[in-house]
Write an enzyme that holds these catalytic residues in place. Sequence first.
Site, PDB file in Angstrom:
ATOM      1  N   SER A  13       0.837  -1.264  -0.008  1.00 33.67           N
ATOM      2  CA  SER A  13      -0.014   0.010  -0.007  1.00 33.67           C
ATOM      3  C   SER A  13       0.793   1.243  -0.072  1.00 33.67           C
ATOM      4  O   SER A  13       1.723   1.558  -0.965  1.00 33.67           O
ATOM      5  CB  SER A  13      -0.975  -0.056   1.033  1.00 33.67           C
ATOM      6  OG  SER A  13      -1.924   1.031   1.132  1.00 33.67           O
ATOM      7  N   THR A  14       0.836   1.977   1.039  1.00 34.56           N
ATOM      8  CA  THR A  14       1.563   3.276   0.923  1.00 34.56           C
ATOM      9  C   THR A  14       3.045   3.312   1.011  1.00 34.56           C
ATOM     10  O   THR A  14       3.739   2.380   1.432  1.00 34.56           O
ATOM     11  CB  THR A  14       1.244   4.136   2.351  1.00 34.56           C
ATOM     12  OG1 THR A  14      -0.063   3.974   2.577  1.00 34.56           O
ATOM     13  CG2 THR A  14       1.675   5.486   2.297  1.00 34.56           C
ATOM     14  N   HIS A  21      -2.465  -1.329  -3.311  1.00 38.08           N
ATOM     15  CA  HIS A  21      -3.817  -0.303  -3.068  1.00 38.08           C
ATOM     16  C   HIS A  21      -3.707   0.695  -4.071  1.00 38.08           C
ATOM     17  O   HIS A  21      -2.626   1.562  -3.885  1.00 38.08           O
ATOM     18  CB  HIS A  21      -3.853   0.035  -1.567  1.00 38.08           C
ATOM     19  CG  HIS A  21      -4.181  -0.984  -0.971  1.00 38.08           C
ATOM     20  ND1 HIS A  21      -3.985  -1.024   0.679  1.00 38.08           N
ATOM     21  CD2 HIS A  21      -4.538  -2.313  -0.615  1.00 38.08           C
ATOM     22  CE1 HIS A  21      -4.447  -2.048   1.310  1.00 38.08           C
ATOM     23  NE2 HIS A  21      -4.617  -2.775   0.425  1.00 38.08           N
ATOM     24  N   MET A  38       0.014   1.239   5.173  1.00 36.66           N
ATOM     25  CA  MET A  38      -0.876   1.468   6.545  1.00 36.66           C
ATOM     26  C   MET A  38      -1.872   0.412   6.450  1.00 36.66           C
ATOM     27  O   MET A  38      -2.267  -0.182   5.547  1.00 36.66           O
ATOM     28  CB  MET A  38      -1.264   2.719   6.388  1.00 36.66           C
ATOM     29  CG  MET A  38      -2.237   3.164   5.420  1.00 36.66           C
ATOM     30  SD  MET A  38      -2.859   4.826   5.461  1.00 36.66           S
ATOM     31  CE  MET A  38      -4.113   4.949   4.321  1.00 36.66           C
ATOM     32  N   ASP A  79      -4.495  -4.768   6.257  1.00 38.66           N
ATOM     33  CA  ASP A  79      -4.681  -5.558   5.089  1.00 38.66           C
ATOM     34  C   ASP A  79      -3.588  -6.445   4.642  1.00 38.66           C
ATOM     35  O   ASP A  79      -2.466  -6.110   4.729  1.00 38.66           O
ATOM     36  CB  ASP A  79      -5.156  -4.926   3.645  1.00 38.66           C
ATOM     37  CG  ASP A  79      -5.605  -5.556   2.714  1.00 38.66           C
ATOM     38  OD1 ASP A  79      -6.260  -6.670   2.866  1.00 38.66           O
ATOM     39  OD2 ASP A  79      -5.564  -5.068   1.364  1.00 38.66           O
TER      40      ASP A  79
END
Length: 371
Positions: free
Chosen positions: A189-190, A216, A310, A313
């Site tokens: 993600s991030t 993401h 973050m 997940d």
Amino acid sequence: MVGSPRAVVADDSHFMRSVISDILEEGGIDVVAVAKDGREAVEAVTETDPDVVTMDVEMPEMNGIEATERIMSTTPTPILMLSAHTDENADVTFEALEKGAVDFFRKPGGEVSMEMSRLQDQLVEVVESVAAVDPTDSSDVASARTAGSGVGGSGGVTDGTAGADPAGSAAEAAATEYVDDPTVVIGSSTGGPTVVEQVLSDLPLAADLRVLVVQHMPGGFTGRFAERLDARSEYDVREAEDGARIGGGEALIAAGDYHMEVTGYRRGRLRVGLTQDPPVNNVRPAVDVTMETAAERITDPLAGVILTGMGEDGAAGIRAIHGAGGYTVAQDEATSAVFGMPKRAIETGCIDGVAPVNDVAAAVLDAFEVT
């Protein structure tokens, strides 16, 4: 960082500067300066020393990528790119990530004020997570970004040592014997796009992997992301479509706003289905959906990898892959832009190895080597 994050908002639209500033202020983020172009953004960062910058991609005088490069070379500061949904903006956004931006957020279209209001909680959460990143903390992250953009499909496993020989590494990988029909599922993600690029570039075609990537990322960007990964690795990489099938040497990137499920597996070939079922862990695509269905249906060797990001997940997915007898890896804290997803995965007690980003691919390959 003590107290509320301090932000600079850069956008060439007065309306968008106002909307973004209001949302951040209402979310407890202190907007210390606004800028109408990249040049003003660079000056504002120098003058105010903020914790985070929200950076528009297309601006006059100096665009977002030039401003990002200037800020990261003079006053390193976590930057969140705000990108409109166009092919041109997508390309520039990925370039900005290569220059050091941490992540990006898709700017709304249509009825901007209404859509921004709907996305305000998500924007505040992303800005807070990006503000927590220390851009000067780890040279490993910077070197990973540089290596990720420069490997260019050599297939050599990066071990993080100076003077490593990609050709020699590729030859070594080709000489290694791997198990039949291995699959790896990667979630991030991030801060993830450049890290995914690094890991995929480090996986040699000789391993004959089937690769599934869940990053993401909003719709409209995952196609371009797949094209970039395809150009930078030995694997045939494409954006997933409903019913898509892959075999060895191929990779699928989960399409933005769609969960990617493994719906079938037979004789080394797997099939995926796309759904718009409700978000899982507040995201779609969700890493858990892909990992859990992979663990359920893939009968050959399987590995799960959780990279920077973050939230939580991927934790349930790692538990499922571990329970199915697969191998699991998490990126370490030092090289993670945001140590949320890896930390949650590690806390499950189902992670077999924790590695810096330059060693993640090697850890996966070790698990698939014939001993």
